[in-house]
Motif scaffolding. Structure first.
Motif, PDB file in Angstrom:
ATOM      1  N   UNK A  69      30.936  31.162  25.273  1.00  0.00           N
ATOM      2  CA  UNK A  69      31.193  30.901  26.428  1.00  0.00           C
ATOM      3  C   UNK A  69      31.612  32.132  27.177  1.00  0.00           C
ATOM      4  N   UNK A  70      31.303  32.097  28.527  1.00  0.00           N
ATOM      5  CA  UNK A  70      31.244  33.494  29.055  1.00  0.00           C
ATOM      6  C   UNK A  70      31.837  33.272  30.500  1.00  0.00           C
ATOM      7  N   UNK A  71      32.768  34.283  31.059  1.00  0.00           N
ATOM      8  CA  UNK A  71      33.224  34.315  32.294  1.00  0.00           C
ATOM      9  C   UNK A  71      32.422  35.393  33.174  1.00  0.00           C
ATOM     10  N   UNK A  72      31.983  35.081  34.383  1.00  0.00           N
ATOM     11  CA  UNK A  72      31.263  36.177  35.192  1.00  0.00           C
ATOM     12  C   UNK A  72      32.189  36.615  36.192  1.00  0.00           C
ATOM     13  N   UNK A  73      32.383  37.841  36.343  1.00  0.00           N
ATOM     14  CA  UNK A  73      33.380  38.327  37.554  1.00  0.00           C
ATOM     15  C   UNK A  73      32.842  39.132  38.230  1.00  0.00           C
ATOM     16  N   UNK A  74      32.422  38.987  39.551  1.00  0.00           N
ATOM     17  CA  UNK A  74      31.876  39.922  40.521  1.00  0.00           C
ATOM     18  C   UNK A  74      31.906  39.447  41.770  1.00  0.00           C
ATOM     19  N   UNK A  75      32.337  40.533  42.519  1.00  0.00           N
ATOM     20  CA  UNK A  75      32.527  40.266  44.145  1.00  0.00           C
ATOM     21  C   UNK A  75      31.543  39.963  44.905  1.00  0.00           C
ATOM     22  N   UNK A  76      30.363  40.499  44.407  1.00  0.00           N
ATOM     23  CA  UNK A  76      29.072  40.047  45.372  1.00  0.00           C
ATOM     24  C   UNK A  76      28.471  38.739  44.898  1.00  0.00           C
ATOM     25  N   UNK A  77      28.532  37.625  45.809  1.00  0.00           N
ATOM     26  CA  UNK A  77      28.166  36.322  45.367  1.00  0.00           C
ATOM     27  C   UNK A  77      26.719  36.285  44.868  1.00  0.00           C
TER      28      UNK A  77
ATOM     29  N   UNK B  32      35.174  35.907  42.018  1.00  0.00           N
ATOM     30  CA  UNK B  32      34.739  36.707  43.006  1.00  0.00           C
ATOM     31  C   UNK B  32      35.765  38.178  42.773  1.00  0.00           C
ATOM     32  N   UNK B  33      36.858  38.158  41.856  1.00  0.00           N
ATOM     33  CA  UNK B  33      37.420  39.238  41.815  1.00  0.00           C
ATOM     34  C   UNK B  33      38.197  39.343  40.505  1.00  0.00           C
ATOM     35  N   UNK B  34      39.182  40.363  40.305  1.00  0.00           N
ATOM     36  CA  UNK B  34      39.763  40.416  39.023  1.00  0.00           C
ATOM     37  C   UNK B  34      41.182  39.323  39.158  1.00  0.00           C
ATOM     38  N   UNK B  35      41.766  39.297  40.159  1.00  0.00           N
ATOM     39  CA  UNK B  35      42.595  38.298  40.373  1.00  0.00           C
ATOM     40  C   UNK B  35      42.587  36.967  39.980  1.00  0.00           C
ATOM     41  N   UNK B  36      41.052  36.274  40.494  1.00  0.00           N
ATOM     42  CA  UNK B  36      40.755  35.086  40.162  1.00  0.00           C
ATOM     43  C   UNK B  36      40.434  35.146  38.586  1.00  0.00           C
ATOM     44  N   UNK B  37      40.011  36.107  38.014  1.00  0.00           N
ATOM     45  CA  UNK B  37      39.847  36.269  36.494  1.00  0.00           C
ATOM     46  C   UNK B  37      40.847  35.854  35.886  1.00  0.00           C
TER      47      UNK B  37
ATOM     48  N   UNK C 271      44.911  29.275  33.242  1.00  0.00           N
ATOM     49  CA  UNK C 271      44.623  27.874  33.253  1.00  0.00           C
ATOM     50  C   UNK C 271      43.462  27.146  32.568  1.00  0.00           C
ATOM     51  N   UNK C 272      42.805  27.797  32.066  1.00  0.00           N
ATOM     52  CA  UNK C 272      41.621  27.578  31.169  1.00  0.00           C
ATOM     53  C   UNK C 272      41.468  28.149  29.788  1.00  0.00           C
TER      54      UNK C 272
END
Length: 201
Positions: A3-11, A34-39, A45-46
């Protein structure tokens, strides 16, 4: 399944990376941020993903900040950082935060996929160009000089820096003066610029 979480600000880049990885057998992209805080919020929560694939330079909370959060909370995941900017200081800071992979965005897709497979199996992966730069990099600044310079670069005056670091104003001025001298800079702003270009701040 990895499982992978992708974190990148450019959509567009974020979606392209997620699409690419989802086509690889055995990979499951479980989230996009879209940013580190979201990650960081996602992790609270997940279910923890096996891999966090994150850009470094993002607004507010960087990929290095995410790596530090993962390390401080002892979260069981592999952090792989991507960057367009080959700043040698980033690599040493990333490795000290327990990052498992550090790759250039210019790398081809096969390299990225192979890197994720390797970190899952317990290896560390660093793009050769970045590894060579890191070996040649020598940061002359002490941790306290870097802390003072970082706060100065955020626009804080000497008194405010002293309050944040629990130091006297004279000590802060000494740290900033030393940093300016070591970097052969003209002032604290110039010193901060040089340190940021190197990836030390």
């Amino acid at each position: 399944m990895t499982t992978i979480l992708v974190v990148e600000d450019q959509s567009l880049v974020r979606d392209a990376i997620a699409m690419l990885l989802s086509l690889e057998e055995g990979f499951d992209v479980v989230g996009k941020c879209s940013n580190g805080q979201e990650a960081i919020t996602y992790l609270e929560h997940h279910e923890t993903p096996n891999v966090i694939l994150s850009d470094i330079e993002m607004p507010q909370v960087t990929g290095l900040d995410v790596a530090n959060h993962v390390a401080s909370k002892a979260i069981n995941t592999c952090v792989v950082l991507m960057t367009t900017f080959a700043k040698p200081g980033y690599i040493k800071r990333a490795l000290s935060s327990g990052v498992k992979g550090f790759i250039l965005k210019e790398s081809d897709s096969d390299y990225l996929i192979d890197a994720i497979h390797k970190v899952i199996s317990g290896e560390k992966v660093i793009s050769p160009e970045l590894a060579i730069m890191a070996l040649d990099d020598k940061n002359p600044l002490s941790p306290k000089e870097m802390s003072a310079l970082k706060l100065a670069s955020d626009g804080l005056k000497t008194r405010a820096i002293a309050q944040q670091l629990f130091l006297s104003e004279g000590t802060v001025r000494n740290y900033l003066s030393e940093a300016i001298s070591k970097l052969d800079a003209t002032n604290r702003v110039d010193a901060a610029r040089i340190a940021k270009q190197k990836g030390w701040l």
